[in-house]
Design a protein around this motif. Structure first.
Motif, PDB file in Angstrom:
ATOM      1  N   HIS A   1      16.833  74.539  45.426  1.00 59.12           N
ATOM      2  CA  HIS A   1      16.274  75.438  46.433  1.00 59.12           C
ATOM      3  C   HIS A   1      15.926  76.784  45.798  1.00 59.12           C
ATOM      4  CE1 HIS A   1      18.686  72.788  49.303  1.00 59.12           C
ATOM      5  NE2 HIS A   1      17.413  72.602  49.636  1.00 59.12           N
ATOM      6  N   ILE A   2      16.779  77.254  44.887  1.00 58.53           N
ATOM      7  CA  ILE A   2      16.497  78.503  44.186  1.00 58.53           C
ATOM      8  C   ILE A   2      15.233  78.348  43.344  1.00 58.53           C
ATOM      9  CG2 ILE A   2      17.369  80.170  42.515  1.00 58.53           C
ATOM     10  CD1 ILE A   2      18.924  80.201  45.137  1.00 58.53           C
TER      11      ILE A   2
ATOM     12  N   LEU B   1      16.753  89.415  46.145  1.00 57.17           N
ATOM     13  CA  LEU B   1      17.260  89.133  47.491  1.00 57.17           C
ATOM     14  C   LEU B   1      16.272  88.309  48.305  1.00 57.17           C
ATOM     15  CD1 LEU B   1      19.007  92.499  48.472  1.00 57.17           C
ATOM     16  CD2 LEU B   1      20.037  90.391  47.612  1.00 57.17           C
ATOM     17  N   SER B   2      14.985  88.566  48.106  1.00 52.12           N
ATOM     18  CA  SER B   2      13.975  87.793  48.821  1.00 52.12           C
ATOM     19  C   SER B   2      14.023  86.326  48.398  1.00 52.12           C
ATOM     20  CB  SER B   2      12.586  88.374  48.549  1.00 52.12           C
ATOM     21  OG  SER B   2      11.605  87.718  49.316  1.00 52.12           O
ATOM     22  N   ILE B   3      14.166  86.068  47.106  1.00 49.56           N
ATOM     23  CA  ILE B   3      14.272  84.688  46.620  1.00 49.56           C
ATOM     24  C   ILE B   3      15.484  83.997  47.244  1.00 49.56           C
ATOM     25  CG2 ILE B   3      14.839  83.308  44.570  1.00 49.56           C
ATOM     26  CD1 ILE B   3      13.032  85.286  42.981  1.00 49.56           C
ATOM     27  N   LEU B   4      16.599  84.707  47.339  1.00 49.14           N
ATOM     28  CA  LEU B   4      17.802  84.113  47.932  1.00 49.14           C
ATOM     29  C   LEU B   4      17.595  83.825  49.417  1.00 49.14           C
ATOM     30  CD1 LEU B   4      20.585  86.246  46.189  1.00 49.14           C
ATOM     31  CD2 LEU B   4      19.930  83.882  45.679  1.00 49.14           C
ATOM     32  N   ARG B   5      16.919  84.734  50.125  1.00 50.23           N
ATOM     33  CA  ARG B   5      16.635  84.495  51.548  1.00 50.23           C
ATOM     34  C   ARG B   5      15.733  83.284  51.733  1.00 50.23           C
ATOM     35  NH1 ARG B   5      16.623  90.192  51.760  1.00 50.23           N
ATOM     36  NH2 ARG B   5      14.388  90.301  51.346  1.00 50.23           N
ATOM     37  N   ILE B   6      14.723  83.181  50.875  1.00 52.78           N
ATOM     38  CA  ILE B   6      13.797  82.047  50.964  1.00 52.78           C
ATOM     39  C   ILE B   6      14.533  80.743  50.685  1.00 52.78           C
ATOM     40  CG2 ILE B   6      11.770  80.973  49.905  1.00 52.78           C
ATOM     41  CD1 ILE B   6      10.768  83.887  49.367  1.00 52.78           C
ATOM     42  N   ALA B   7      15.388  80.741  49.655  1.00 49.76           N
ATOM     43  CA  ALA B   7      16.152  79.534  49.316  1.00 49.76           C
ATOM     44  C   ALA B   7      17.084  79.143  50.459  1.00 49.76           C
ATOM     45  CB  ALA B   7      16.957  79.768  48.037  1.00 49.76           C
ATOM     46  N   TYR B   8      17.691  80.150  51.098  1.00 53.61           N
ATOM     47  CA  TYR B   8      18.564  79.899  52.248  1.00 53.61           C
ATOM     48  C   TYR B   8      17.784  79.202  53.364  1.00 53.61           C
ATOM     49  CZ  TYR B   8      21.528  80.969  56.315  1.00 53.61           C
ATOM     50  OH  TYR B   8      22.288  80.886  57.462  1.00 53.61           O
ATOM     51  N   ALA B   9      16.583  79.719  53.667  1.00 52.27           N
ATOM     52  CA  ALA B   9      15.756  79.136  54.731  1.00 52.27           C
ATOM     53  C   ALA B   9      15.310  77.726  54.367  1.00 52.27           C
ATOM     54  CB  ALA B   9      14.552  80.021  55.016  1.00 52.27           C
TER      55      ALA B   9
ATOM     56  N   LYS C   1       7.812  82.398  45.512  1.00 51.12           N
ATOM     57  CA  LYS C   1       7.716  83.860  45.457  1.00 51.12           C
ATOM     58  C   LYS C   1       6.832  84.303  44.296  1.00 51.12           C
ATOM     59  CE  LYS C   1       9.014  88.036  46.734  1.00 51.12           C
ATOM     60  NZ  LYS C   1       8.950  88.589  48.090  1.00 51.12           N
ATOM     61  N   ASP C   2       6.981  83.670  43.144  1.00 50.38           N
ATOM     62  CA  ASP C   2       6.205  84.048  41.971  1.00 50.38           C
ATOM     63  C   ASP C   2       4.712  83.813  42.201  1.00 50.38           C
ATOM     64  OD1 ASP C   2       6.446  84.835  38.997  1.00 50.38           O
ATOM     65  OD2 ASP C   2       5.173  83.054  38.938  1.00 50.38           O
ATOM     66  N   ARG C   3       4.388  82.709  42.855  1.00 49.77           N
ATOM     67  CA  ARG C   3       2.981  82.404  43.147  1.00 49.77           C
ATOM     68  C   ARG C   3       2.361  83.499  44.010  1.00 49.77           C
ATOM     69  NH1 ARG C   3       3.691  77.380  44.562  1.00 49.77           N
ATOM     70  NH2 ARG C   3       3.728  77.591  46.825  1.00 49.77           N
TER      71      ARG C   3
END
Length: 304
Positions: free
Chosen positions: A280-281, A259-267, A288-290
């Motif tokens: 974006h994903i 969900l965090s990855i999806l929120r970041i991609a959305y932003a 996020k992985d870094r």
């Protein structure tokens, strides 16, 4: 006004995340601040969305004197964030209580705002629990006997801490971005002197703040969507990441990973005034992985 919009339109095609993030506290120098600035910008990109599941939160930790509080002061100036010293919240009641009637506490007063919590590791357990609920759900509940009262507190949080292990793991899980801020090597510190001096005496930093605020206001009404044909691609990308990454993600919740990855991609998409694309994903996964790689072995001596 038309020229400004044309400039902003051009910026959407030239990686606004890289360009605009440099306006955030440029006097703070060191490699880790590049990702920290980007995290803050991604947080603020969705400030006016009204979609609470898109809210992002950031935690900075490390020993004193590394610039954490300096960032909070800059965010107060740029975005009007509210600085709260977490050590003192128990005296005034961050989430209130039920003694002598329902008392909302300070957090309800901050509804809709950017809350800048200094020294989160010194906050009481009760306040940490209330903060967790507000960060996740946009409200918190006080219970007295059979009576329950809910208080709206839709906040975005940037917090600092000296000792990350004094923050409850459930609360840590609500932070999409967690960064350790370290003391810089002497050589890197010397290289940053020019930037510090220029920002101390010049007014370029304040001009940058105006541009940043204007741009975020320009994208505020835009809500990225995802095309139906891209959904299966995104699903496959996330599955492959989970199965193939060498990063220790087994103890990371789906809230703080998928969900965090999806929120970041959305932003990221919103910053470009674009619909959400597979790229974006991909960028969100890498970002996020870094951050997760840096956290391995930090919390209680184990994986995050």
């Amino acid at each position: 006004m038309e020229k400004v919009e044309q400039l902003f339109e051009e910026l959407t095609k030239n990686n606004p995340l890289n360009v605009l993030s440099e306006f955030i506290a440029p006097h703070l120098i060191g490699e880790e601040w590049k990702d920290i600035r980007k995290a803050i910008l991604l947080m603020m990109a969705t400030q006016n969305d009204g979609r609470q599941r898109m809210r992002l939160h950031t935690l900075l930790w490390g020993k004193a004197g590394t610039g954490k509080t300096e960032l909070l002061l800059a965010l107060q100036e740029i975005f009007g964030g509210i600085i709260v010293n977490a050590e003192h919240t128990s005296k005034v009641g961050l989430v209130g209580d039920a003694r002598g009637g329902m008392t909302a506490g300070l957090l309800a007063d901050y509804d809709g705002n950017l809350v800048l919590l200094d020294e989160l590791d010194k906050m009481s357990g009760k306040d940490q629990t209330g903060l967790l609920q507000a960060m996740e759900e946009g409200y918190y509940t006080i219970v007295k006997g059979k009576h329950r009262e809910r208080f709206k507190a839709e906040v975005r949080v940037v917090a600092t801490a000296n000792n990350i292990n004094k923050i409850t793991k459930p609360l840590l899980d609500r932070f999409d971005f967690i960064f350790e801020v370290r003391t810089m090597p002497r050589e890197e510190r010397a290289e940053g002197v020019k930037t510090i001096v220029e920002n101390f005496f010049g007014n370029g930093e304040k001009k940058g703040y105006k541009v940043l605020r204007a741009y975020l206001n320009w994208i505020s009404d835009f809500e990225p969507m995802i095309e139906e044909g891209d959904t299966p691609i995104v699903v496959e990308m996330l599955k492959r990441y989970i199965l193939l990454t060498k990063t220790a993600i087994d103890d990371v919740s789906y809230r703080n990973l998928e969900l965090s990855i999806l929120r970041i991609a959305y932003a990221m998409a919103k910053l470009e005034k674009s619909n959400i694309k597979p790229r974006h994903i991909e960028e969100a996964i890498v970002f996020k992985d870094r951050m997760l790689k840096r956290l391995v072995g930090v919390v209680d001596g184990g994986g995050y």
